[in-house]
Design a protein around this motif. Sequence first.
Motif, PDB file in Angstrom:
ATOM      1  N   ARG A 130      71.357  60.196 113.318  1.00 40.38           N
ATOM      2  CA  ARG A 130      72.624  60.872 113.047  1.00 40.38           C
ATOM      3  C   ARG A 130      72.398  62.356 112.746  1.00 40.38           C
ATOM      4  O   ARG A 130      73.183  63.221 113.129  1.00 40.38           O
ATOM      5  N   GLN A 131      71.308  62.640 112.041  1.00 41.04           N
ATOM      6  CA  GLN A 131      70.989  64.036 111.709  1.00 41.04           C
ATOM      7  C   GLN A 131      70.694  64.834 112.981  1.00 41.04           C
ATOM      8  O   GLN A 131      71.085  65.987 113.104  1.00 41.04           O
ATOM      9  N   LEU A 132      70.028  64.200 113.948  1.00 45.41           N
ATOM     10  CA  LEU A 132      69.709  64.883 115.200  1.00 45.41           C
ATOM     11  C   LEU A 132      70.973  65.154 116.008  1.00 45.41           C
ATOM     12  O   LEU A 132      71.147  66.248 116.544  1.00 45.41           O
ATOM     13  N   ASP A 142      76.576  53.276 116.007  1.00 46.05           N
ATOM     14  CA  ASP A 142      75.681  53.116 114.870  1.00 46.05           C
ATOM     15  C   ASP A 142      74.385  53.858 115.182  1.00 46.05           C
ATOM     16  O   ASP A 142      74.061  54.099 116.352  1.00 46.05           O
ATOM     17  N   ALA A 143      73.651  54.233 114.136  1.00 42.10           N
ATOM     18  CA  ALA A 143      72.403  54.970 114.319  1.00 42.10           C
ATOM     19  C   ALA A 143      71.681  55.008 112.991  1.00 42.10           C
ATOM     20  O   ALA A 143      72.266  54.814 111.906  1.00 42.10           O
ATOM     21  N   THR A 144      70.376  55.253 113.070  1.00 45.33           N
ATOM     22  CA  THR A 144      69.610  55.469 111.852  1.00 45.33           C
ATOM     23  C   THR A 144      69.948  56.831 111.273  1.00 45.33           C
ATOM     24  O   THR A 144      70.564  57.676 111.937  1.00 45.33           O
ATOM     25  N   ARG A 172      76.538  65.359 123.503  1.00 48.84           N
ATOM     26  CA  ARG A 172      75.786  66.182 122.549  1.00 48.84           C
ATOM     27  C   ARG A 172      74.321  65.776 122.514  1.00 48.84           C
ATOM     28  O   ARG A 172      73.422  66.613 122.463  1.00 48.84           O
ATOM     29  N   LEU A 173      74.064  64.454 122.574  1.00 48.81           N
ATOM     30  CA  LEU A 173      72.685  63.995 122.577  1.00 48.81           C
ATOM     31  C   LEU A 173      71.982  64.389 123.878  1.00 48.81           C
ATOM     32  O   LEU A 173      70.816  64.803 123.872  1.00 48.81           O
TER      33      LEU A 173
END
Length: 539
Positions: free
Chosen positions: A80-82, A74-76, A96-97
């Motif tokens: 998710r866009q980042l 889950d993420a804001t 990836r992060l």
Amino acid sequence: MTVEGSTMAVWNTLLNAVDIWLVLGLGTTALAAAFCSVWVLAAIAPEARRQRRALLDGAATDLVFLFDGEALVDATAGARQLVAAAPDAAGTDWARLMMLLLPRFPDLESRIGALGDDREQEYRSRDQTSRLLAEWRGALTRLTLLDVETADAGREIDRYSLTAMERELETLRQVNEVTPALIWRQTARGQITWANRAYLDMVARIRGDADTALWPPPPLFEAAELMAPVGEAGVRRLALDSGGKGRKRWFDCTSTPAGDEAIFVAVSVDATVHAEGQLREFMQTLTQTFAQLTIGLAIFDRSRHLALFNPALTDLTQLPFEFLASRPTLFGFLDRLREKKMIPEPRDYSGWRKKLLELEAAAEHGTYAETWSLPSGQTYRVMGRPHPDGAVAFLFENISAEISLTRQFRSELEMGQAVLDSLDEAIAVFSADGVLTMTNKAYIALWGVDPGTSLKDIGITEAMRTWLDRSVPSPVWGDIRDFADRVRDRTTWQAQVRLQDGGALACRVVPLAAGATLIGFRRTQERFAPAGRTALAGA
């Protein structure tokens, strides 16, 4: 579907299950267990979603990530866009992060790995413009990325996306600088729209520095060459004139469509072209050398097709040049030899075919060597030799003259031996180095020894032991030994010795050509004369 809707669906399922259970008459205990199982399953999923959502509450504008292992659960929206801005080649969501964060947060992964349960840790970026909050929440990892100055999530996304793009651009520029291959992008009209450093350096080397100062740079290759059909490997072999000195540079060029343009990659193959040229020169030298040989040469490749032959092969086998140039197989080659009666005629055809298989296998291991006696009376020596990469070479040599000379020499030796055997005098011939080379039947009868049955050479010293065993000691034997060892001042002489049985033996010593010595023994009825070394008349 809402949470209330999901709950109603679960209750409907439970009621249906109760009806079925009652109809089947099953026990109340089993019904209670099934009811509890379904209730737990229905309650767990919404509870897990509520826990994850609670970790994101109040962070709608922040960059918050929830990871279960390496999977983003889950993420804001901004988070998710980042993650979506990272390259897909990185692999998992976590990788990836990390690709985006590690340039600004060194050793982030190792430090997060040391994070304890229910403990929050804050990390500052290298440029002190961002901070990262990391904490364990049960089985989940919660990461919060904040901008120190404005805490603007949108700005944070742009900053990290820009960092990723700048890093990728820097990598591409470094690759462009160090790649030795010529890479350029070109329109259908032949105009260069992009080129790497190696291409520009080649333009400067061939066209001059003045041409590289202008954009676009001039094309190195003609459009017709770039559009020529590709070879077997999907590449085009192109040449560049290097400085007008007649020396060419060779490249293997590939092309890839890119919209209305095409991207070309040209790799230098000067070393390959040079090696191929040397190989051609070497093959020409071999061909000229083979053309002078009197031995027929036939080389078959690993597929057993004739790959190379010389003119002598056509003379020896009487096979036409056209047939040999058609690259026949080994079996076809031998079949044609049989038709020309240039191979020993077998007793049966099936046995002959089996012989061919043995011939090929033996030649492959370097063990085949055979003498062919042909119906025409000629004699060929055929040898097979293995070569690298599974090739086999056959050598055909006409040894008819050699065989004829050997037979003639053997006939003369047999005739000379027959002449010696017909004499009553026992004859022994020693070579210049004192080795017994020839005797006759009278010698064997006199001394009771056949030197032909010995497996080793018999010298004059060994022969004299046999003579002394059957005779009375005499200085004559020493004179014979000294004469055989002497090279100069040798004349024919004779003497007598006494045998153990009391008879007299006349010894005749004669020098022969090339330092050889002939010694003749003859029993005599004359009275024994102990002081007798006499030179023969006419010696």
